[in-house]
Scaffold this active site. Structure first.
Site, PDB file in Angstrom:
ATOM      1  N   CYS A 197       2.389   1.764  -7.230  1.00  0.00           N
ATOM      2  CA  CYS A 197       1.635   2.792  -7.776  1.00  0.00           C
ATOM      3  C   CYS A 197       1.032   3.628  -6.816  1.00  0.00           C
ATOM      4  O   CYS A 197       0.706   3.282  -5.484  1.00  0.00           O
ATOM      5  CB  CYS A 197       0.396   2.091  -8.379  1.00  0.00           C
TER       6      CYS A 197
ATOM      7  N   GLY B 174      -4.699   1.826 -10.665  1.00  0.00           N
ATOM      8  CA  GLY B 174      -4.421   2.082  -9.109  1.00  0.00           C
ATOM      9  C   GLY B 174      -4.181   0.884  -8.004  1.00  0.00           C
ATOM     10  O   GLY B 174      -3.701   1.445  -7.053  1.00  0.00           O
TER      11      GLY B 174
END
Ligand code: 5GP
Length: 349
Positions: free
Chosen positions: A187, A182
């Site tokens: 992302c 993450g």
């Protein structure tokens, strides 16, 4: 439900505390590292920074440019078999020795790798087995079977963010565990799923677990400036993987877009709508896109950026008294901070 109360840190939460040292010039700082890998038994000497296996970063051209400074490139997985064969068969290139062949865990990925390997003999030294979620049994089993089939390849596998699965992957056959869920610049996993782990703490905890078993880790994602790369190494990362910091250069690939007289390059996540449309015929109905696309001002040759990153890293080492990159984490004391950079005149870049 349970809540972990321990403090977890990101790059933005710390700075290096400077230390007295007898080091002369930063030019004398040694960035080359020599590693011996737990399973493959191979050794390597390189500056352990890796271009990410994204099709707008990890290209053959990037690999050629970075190899001049002994950096690695994880090639993206969307070239044709013949292209990989040509690249890895070129004995004159330092680039192929430092390149990671990347693959997912589906049967066609494995078949493609076998075909390239059959045609190139021992030319491939490094592979990167890459999935978004390294916590599945299927993934760990795949790493185990891949290790059985290829005992002498140096295998990087991920991504994970905790010590338990880092250990499981190393015991299953990974030499290097890739760490990060993450934090990436393009992302959207944290937004779409709420899952993640602060990247500096993930690096510190996974490095500790891996080193206890004679394994290595690669911090992947979240570095936005050279100082972050230094912090990743300071936290114990053996390798650091970079996407956004190496994107939008002449060597990065990524379509060129002209807007209002300025030149941009497209950069997108490998699980974004754009990438899935390009390579998988669209986003499957049962899943959501976990990446986004951005337009970045074109940045010219990657050479200047590499000089900046390596220059920053050498300077960090001199501030904390590390003669070599190898000593950086031993010399590191992080101080927790509430402010990083004085932004009174806008972002300092
Ligand atoms: P960056 O250096 O740009 O912050 O992060 C690069 C990393 O982001 C890659 O190496 C990869 O692990 C991750 N990444 C690349 N594309 C995607 C995506 O579409 N979704 C997610 N969740 N992560 C991505």
């Amino acid at each position: 439900m349970r809540i972990e109360e321990d403090l977890k840190l990101d790059f933005k939460d710390v700075l290096f505390r400077p230390k007295r040292s007898t080091l002369g010039s930063r030019a004398n700082v040694e960035l080359l590292r020599e590693y011996r890998y737990r399973h493959s038994g191979r050794t390597s000497t390189s500056v352990p920074i890796v271009a990410a296996n994204m099709d707008t970063v990890g290209t053959f051209e990037m690999s050629a440019a970075l190899a001049r400074h002994h950096l690695h490139t994880a090639l993206h997985k969307h070239y044709a078999v013949e292209d990989y064969v040509r690249f890895f068969s070129d004995a004159n290139r330092e680039a192929h020795r430092l390149a990671f062949y990347s693959l997912g865990i589906l049967e066609p990925d494995l078949e493609k790798f076998r075909a390239v390997r059959r045609a190139t003999g021992e030319a491939i030294e490094f592979v990167c087995i890459d999935v978004a979620n390294g916590y599945t049994e299927t993934f760990i089993d795949f790493v185990r079977r891949f290790r059985d089939e290829f005992p002498t390849l140096t295998i990087m596998a991920g991504n994970v963010v905790t010590a338990d699965v880092t250990e499981a992957l190393i015991l299953a056959g990974a030499d290097i565990v890739k760490v990060g869920i993450g934090p990436g610049s393009v992302c959207t996993t944290r937004k779409m799923t709420g899952v993640g782990y602060p990247q500096l703490s993930a690096i510190i905890e996974c490095a500790d677990a891996a080193h206890g078993l004679g394994g290595h880790i690669c911090g992947d994602g979240g570095c936005t400036v050279p100082g972050d790369v230094a912090k990743a190494f300071g936290g114990g990362a053996d390798f650091v993987m970079l996407g956004g910091m190496l994107a939008a250069h002449d060597e990065s690939g990524g379509e060129i877009v002209e807007r209002d007289g300025r030149t941009y390059r497209r950069f997108y996540g490998m699980s974004s709508d754009v990438a899935m449309k390009k390579y998988a015929g669209g986003v499957a109905k049962y899943r959501a896109s976990e990446g986004k696309e951005v337009l970045l001002p074109a940045r010219g040759p990657v050479e200047n950026t590499v000089q900046d990153i390596l220059g920053g890293l050498r300077s960090t080492c001199t501030y904390v008294g590390a003669r070599k990159l190898k000593d950086l984490s031993k010399c590191t004391t992080f101080v927790r901070v509430t402010q990083q950079i004085n932004e009174v005149y806008g972002r300092a870049d």
